[in-house]
Design a protein around this motif. Structure first.
Motif, PDB file in Angstrom:
ATOM      1  N   ASP A  49     -37.912  -0.324  44.044  1.00 25.01           N
ATOM      2  CA  ASP A  49     -36.941  -1.411  44.167  1.00 25.01           C
ATOM      3  C   ASP A  49     -35.792  -1.272  43.168  1.00 25.01           C
ATOM      4  OD1 ASP A  49     -38.301  -3.514  46.167  1.00 25.01           O
ATOM      5  OD2 ASP A  49     -39.844  -2.536  44.948  1.00 25.01           O
ATOM      6  N   THR A  50     -35.114  -0.139  43.258  1.00 31.45           N
ATOM      7  CA  THR A  50     -33.975   0.120  42.386  1.00 31.45           C
ATOM      8  C   THR A  50     -32.716  -0.604  42.869  1.00 31.45           C
ATOM      9  OG1 THR A  50     -33.589   2.159  43.629  1.00 31.45           O
ATOM     10  CG2 THR A  50     -34.853   2.339  41.600  1.00 31.45           C
ATOM     11  N   HIS A  51     -32.630  -0.905  44.159  1.00 30.87           N
ATOM     12  CA  HIS A  51     -31.549  -1.725  44.738  1.00 30.87           C
ATOM     13  C   HIS A  51     -30.165  -1.259  44.297  1.00 30.87           C
ATOM     14  CE1 HIS A  51     -33.790  -4.942  46.832  1.00 30.87           C
ATOM     15  NE2 HIS A  51     -34.747  -4.639  45.958  1.00 30.87           N
ATOM     16  N   TRP A  52     -29.916   0.050  44.381  1.00 28.74           N
ATOM     17  CA  TRP A  52     -28.607   0.569  43.997  1.00 28.74           C
ATOM     18  C   TRP A  52     -27.534  -0.043  44.903  1.00 28.74           C
ATOM     19  CZ3 TRP A  52     -27.152   2.941  39.758  1.00 28.74           C
ATOM     20  CH2 TRP A  52     -25.873   3.505  39.705  1.00 28.74           C
ATOM     21  N   GLY A  53     -26.511  -0.600  44.321  1.00 24.74           N
ATOM     22  CA  GLY A  53     -25.455  -1.280  45.056  1.00 24.74           C
ATOM     23  C   GLY A  53     -25.499  -2.778  44.897  1.00 24.74           C
ATOM     24  N   PHE A  54     -26.597  -3.309  44.339  1.00 17.62           N
ATOM     25  CA  PHE A  54     -26.652  -4.751  44.068  1.00 17.62           C
ATOM     26  C   PHE A  54     -25.622  -5.122  43.015  1.00 17.62           C
ATOM     27  CE2 PHE A  54     -28.099  -8.234  41.368  1.00 17.62           C
ATOM     28  CZ  PHE A  54     -28.325  -9.235  42.302  1.00 17.62           C
ATOM     29  N   GLN A  55     -25.056  -6.306  43.176  1.00 14.59           N
ATOM     30  CA  GLN A  55     -24.139  -6.832  42.168  1.00 14.59           C
ATOM     31  C   GLN A  55     -24.296  -8.341  42.131  1.00 14.59           C
ATOM     32  OE1 GLN A  55     -19.890  -6.255  42.802  1.00 14.59           O
ATOM     33  NE2 GLN A  55     -19.646  -5.692  40.663  1.00 14.59           N
ATOM     34  N   GLY A  56     -24.586  -8.874  40.943  1.00 15.07           N
ATOM     35  CA  GLY A  56     -24.765 -10.308  40.815  1.00 15.07           C
ATOM     36  C   GLY A  56     -25.289 -10.663  39.445  1.00 15.07           C
ATOM     37  N   PRO A  57     -25.287 -11.956  39.113  1.00 12.94           N
ATOM     38  CA  PRO A  57     -25.689 -12.392  37.768  1.00 12.94           C
ATOM     39  C   PRO A  57     -27.147 -12.128  37.446  1.00 12.94           C
ATOM     40  CG  PRO A  57     -25.360 -14.279  39.236  1.00 12.94           C
ATOM     41  CD  PRO A  57     -24.829 -13.084  39.948  1.00 12.94           C
ATOM     42  N   ALA A  58     -27.985 -11.908  38.451  1.00  9.37           N
ATOM     43  CA  ALA A  58     -29.394 -11.638  38.178  1.00  9.37           C
ATOM     44  C   ALA A  58     -29.594 -10.299  37.481  1.00  9.37           C
ATOM     45  CB  ALA A  58     -30.204 -11.669  39.475  1.00  9.37           C
ATOM     46  N   SER A  59     -28.589  -9.432  37.539  1.00  5.29           N
ATOM     47  CA  SER A  59     -28.690  -8.126  36.876  1.00  5.29           C
ATOM     48  C   SER A  59     -27.311  -7.681  36.419  1.00  5.29           C
ATOM     49  CB  SER A  59     -29.301  -7.074  37.813  1.00  5.29           C
ATOM     50  OG  SER A  59     -29.512  -5.859  37.136  1.00  5.29           O
ATOM     51  N   PRO A  60     -26.864  -8.148  35.248  1.00  2.00           N
ATOM     52  CA  PRO A  60     -25.543  -7.755  34.745  1.00  2.00           C
ATOM     53  C   PRO A  60     -25.424  -6.256  34.491  1.00  2.00           C
ATOM     54  CG  PRO A  60     -26.381  -9.668  33.560  1.00  2.00           C
ATOM     55  CD  PRO A  60     -27.516  -9.135  34.377  1.00  2.00           C
TER      56      PRO A  60
END
Length: 322
Positions: A49-60
């Motif tokens: 679950d590396t979720h490359w491309g995620f962007q959001g406050p849950a992971s700065p």
């Protein structure tokens, strides 16, 4: 032994030590000759679950956690025999071109791993919108089997079908492959979603997982490692032990603890809390003559001395990611 479906508590393991923000537990991976010879001992690393491309406050530090994990794995005193990524390599997108771009970027980062053999499995974020087409182009088959030093491994695809099933074709393949194996041999099953109904309303299940577990039940020494739920969870279905892995992007609520499984808030006071990866060690004699010991180590996503929030080698957050 706990009854079928009962949650496996940590006290059901032999607690060995705390390491690197995680913990080691011991159990038996039976059916493998417990000779204790060095060539029979090995370990592998599971990342999920590396979720490359995620962007959001849950992971700065969304563009930094994966490169940091690569650096942490490369810093291990002894390299693992192989590495397996158990799905959601990239974060979902409706744009097929963007999906392929994220996969290409992900591959560019993990190409920095100093390990010869790296295996990849899809998650629903990678495969559900195109039945795994882009994943297959980039990484190959979505389900497969291999052997390593006397241990059988079976990787299953319970994500390419949007109905959250393995499907009859894969179940038939699974049955045929299992028929080739000694039922007493050690078998490690790798999946993205849990095979058992952990929280069906959250999509934390496999609709035909009961059929897969029925095929596995005659095999006496089965251990399942999976991802998807972004946290450690340990459960038994009969004699089959299931262990979920942490994510490298953001943690999720405990099973059933909220109305929806939304990412937990980032805590700047304790960055990377709840994130991590896993080492699984196999080798040496277990508690019985027919068993081989194994242990798992839950590690933080960054190597010691690298716990500052920063940008990975691929640069800062990319505009337009979702």
């Amino acid at each position: 032994m706990p009854a079928k479906g009962q949650t496996m508590q940590r006290r059901d393991f032999l607690h060995l030590a705390g390491l690197g923000g995680g913990a080691i537990f011991s159990a038996s991976l039976a059916g493998c000759a417990g000779t204790g010879r060095p060539q029979d001992e090995f370990y592998f690393v599971q990342l999920s679950d590396t979720h490359w491309g995620f962007q959001g406050p849950a992971s700065p530090d969304a563009r930094g956690t994966l490169p940091k994990a690569v650096a942490a794995v490369n810093a291990l005193p002894r390299p693992p025999d192989f590495i397996v990524f158990t799905g959601d390599l990239t974060h979902t997108t409706d744009d097929p071109a963007e999906r392929r771009r994220r996969m290409a970027e992900f591959k560019q980062v993990v190409d920095g791993l100093n390990v010869k053999t790296v295996r990849f499995m899809p998650g629903e974020h990678d495969a559900s919108l195109d039945r795994g087409a882009a994943f297959k182009e980039m990484f190959g088959d979505t389900y497969f089997r291999f052997d390593h030093k006397g241990v059988h491994f079976m990787a299953l695809d319970n994500v390419s079908d949007r109905g959250t099933t393995l499907g009859p074709e894969q179940l038939a393949w699974m049955q045929a492959e299992l028929a080739k194996l000694d039922p007493s041999a050690p078998l490690v099953v790798l999946t993205h979603r849990p095979l058992f109904p952990l929280v069906p309303k959250w999509d934390w299940h496999t609709r035909d997982g009961e059929r897969a577990l029925a095929l596995l039940m005659p095999h006496r020494n089965v251990t399942v490692f999976y991802g998807h739920i972004h946290q450690e969870h340990h459960q038994l279905t009969g004699h089959i032990a299931h262990h979920s892995a942490r994510s490298l992007m953001f943690p999720l609520p405990a099973p059933g603890a909220a109305e929806r499984p939304l990412p937990l808030a980032w805590d700047p006071a304790v960055p990377y809390r709840g994130l991590g990866w896993r080492e699984v060690e196999i080798g040496g004699p277990g508690p019985s003559e027919s068993s081989m010991a194994w242990a798992k180590h839950e590690a933080p996503p960054v190597a010691a001395g690298q716990r500052r929030r920063g940008r990975g080698p691929q640069g800062g957050p990319r505009p337009g990611a979702s």
